[in-house]
Design a protein around this motif. Structure first.
Motif, PDB file in Angstrom:
ATOM      1  N   TYR A  42      37.736  39.687  27.669  1.00 36.32           N
ATOM      2  CA  TYR A  42      38.088  39.196  29.001  1.00 36.32           C
ATOM      3  C   TYR A  42      37.443  37.839  29.246  1.00 36.32           C
ATOM      4  O   TYR A  42      36.375  37.545  28.709  1.00 36.32           O
ATOM      5  N   PRO A  43      38.072  37.007  30.100  1.00 32.03           N
ATOM      6  CA  PRO A  43      37.475  35.701  30.388  1.00 32.03           C
ATOM      7  C   PRO A  43      36.190  35.853  31.192  1.00 32.03           C
ATOM      8  O   PRO A  43      35.956  36.872  31.837  1.00 32.03           O
ATOM      9  N   ILE A  44      35.370  34.836  31.160  1.00 37.46           N
ATOM     10  CA  ILE A  44      34.073  34.895  31.826  1.00 37.46           C
ATOM     11  C   ILE A  44      34.212  35.022  33.345  1.00 37.46           C
ATOM     12  O   ILE A  44      33.357  35.587  34.009  1.00 37.46           O
ATOM     13  N   ASP A  45      35.307  34.525  33.903  1.00 34.93           N
ATOM     14  CA  ASP A  45      35.522  34.596  35.347  1.00 34.93           C
ATOM     15  C   ASP A  45      36.455  35.759  35.728  1.00 34.93           C
ATOM     16  O   ASP A  45      37.163  35.686  36.732  1.00 34.93           O
ATOM     17  N   TRP A  46      36.437  36.851  34.966  1.00 33.23           N
ATOM     18  CA  TRP A  46      37.343  37.973  35.204  1.00 33.23           C
ATOM     19  C   TRP A  46      37.165  38.565  36.603  1.00 33.23           C
ATOM     20  O   TRP A  46      38.142  38.922  37.256  1.00 33.23           O
ATOM     21  N   ARG A  47      35.937  38.692  37.100  1.00 34.16           N
ATOM     22  CA  ARG A  47      35.718  39.274  38.434  1.00 34.16           C
ATOM     23  C   ARG A  47      36.441  38.473  39.516  1.00 34.16           C
ATOM     24  O   ARG A  47      37.077  39.040  40.397  1.00 34.16           O
TER      25      ARG A  47
ATOM     26  N   ASP B 129      47.725  42.900  26.891  1.00 35.29           N
ATOM     27  CA  ASP B 129      47.044  41.858  26.124  1.00 35.29           C
ATOM     28  C   ASP B 129      46.011  41.193  27.018  1.00 35.29           C
ATOM     29  O   ASP B 129      46.361  40.438  27.923  1.00 35.29           O
ATOM     30  N   THR B 130      44.728  41.474  26.773  1.00 34.09           N
ATOM     31  CA  THR B 130      43.668  40.957  27.647  1.00 34.09           C
ATOM     32  C   THR B 130      43.508  39.440  27.535  1.00 34.09           C
ATOM     33  O   THR B 130      42.847  38.838  28.376  1.00 34.09           O
ATOM     34  N   ALA B 131      44.102  38.831  26.536  1.00 37.63           N
ATOM     35  CA  ALA B 131      44.039  37.376  26.408  1.00 37.63           C
ATOM     36  C   ALA B 131      45.087  36.691  27.276  1.00 37.63           C
ATOM     37  O   ALA B 131      44.959  35.507  27.585  1.00 37.63           O
ATOM     38  N   ASN B 132      46.112  37.407  27.692  1.00 38.34           N
ATOM     39  CA  ASN B 132      47.188  36.841  28.501  1.00 38.34           C
ATOM     40  C   ASN B 132      46.865  37.062  29.978  1.00 38.34           C
ATOM     41  O   ASN B 132      47.174  38.099  30.543  1.00 38.34           O
ATOM     42  N   ASN B 133      46.235  36.072  30.602  1.00 36.88           N
ATOM     43  CA  ASN B 133      45.829  36.187  31.995  1.00 36.88           C
ATOM     44  C   ASN B 133      46.713  35.372  32.930  1.00 36.88           C
ATOM     45  O   ASN B 133      46.279  34.923  33.985  1.00 36.88           O
ATOM     46  N   ALA B 134      47.965  35.202  32.550  1.00 38.12           N
ATOM     47  CA  ALA B 134      48.921  34.512  33.412  1.00 38.12           C
ATOM     48  C   ALA B 134      49.141  35.349  34.666  1.00 38.12           C
ATOM     49  O   ALA B 134      49.110  36.586  34.619  1.00 38.12           O
TER      50      ALA B 134
END
Length: 143
Positions: A11-16, A94-99
């Motif tokens: 997950y990206p660092i700014d997920w929250r 896909d946890t890399a796809n945060n669109a």
């Protein structure tokens, strides 16, 4: 749903912050699958039908108002309460796809229903691997 420690690096660092944006700004604090409100106790029948106190009506599992009322047997035998907690889900897993279009705010019920096919696929793959390893290194697989 909390993220398992071993999966945090997916997950990206700014997920929250990203998750909060989806759940509370875009979705307005309600599930995008069934419209259940975050943080509230709701009465439900276990099959997706739930009481929406804001509009004073029963809703189905997709958030639509029910045309008919639940039967007395439904209400006396299966009425339960649940505290609704929203989580952000990846539509394509896909946890890399945060669109923005790939993220949805789901309550526990909708999130589990959305993830069910993926969990079944992963469970099958895990069992297949265990059996293959058993065949390779331990002889006949014993469950």
């Amino acid at each position: 749903m909390s993220i398992r420690p071993e999966d945090r690096y997916f997950y990206p660092i700014d997920w929250r912050e990203l998750s909060a944006e989806i759940r509370f700004r875009r979705a307005g604090g309600a599930c995008e699958g069934c419209r259940r409100p975050h943080g509230r106790m709701v009465y439900h029948l276990g099959d997706g039908r739930w009481w929406d106190a804001e509009i004073g009506a029963w809703r189905d599992g997709r958030g639509k108002s029910l045309a008919g009322l639940p039967t007395l047997d439904d209400l006396t035998g299966g009425l339960r309460t649940t505290r609704v907690v929203l989580a952000t889900a990846h539509r394509d897993h896909d946890t890399a796809n945060n669109a923005d279009a790939n993220l949805s705010a789901f309550c526990q019920r909708c999130h589990v229903n959305h993830d069910r096919p993926e969990h079944q696929r992963r469970r099958w793959r895990t069992l297949f691997r265990r059996r293959a390893l058993g065949d390779l290194f331990r002889g006949i697989y014993s469950p």
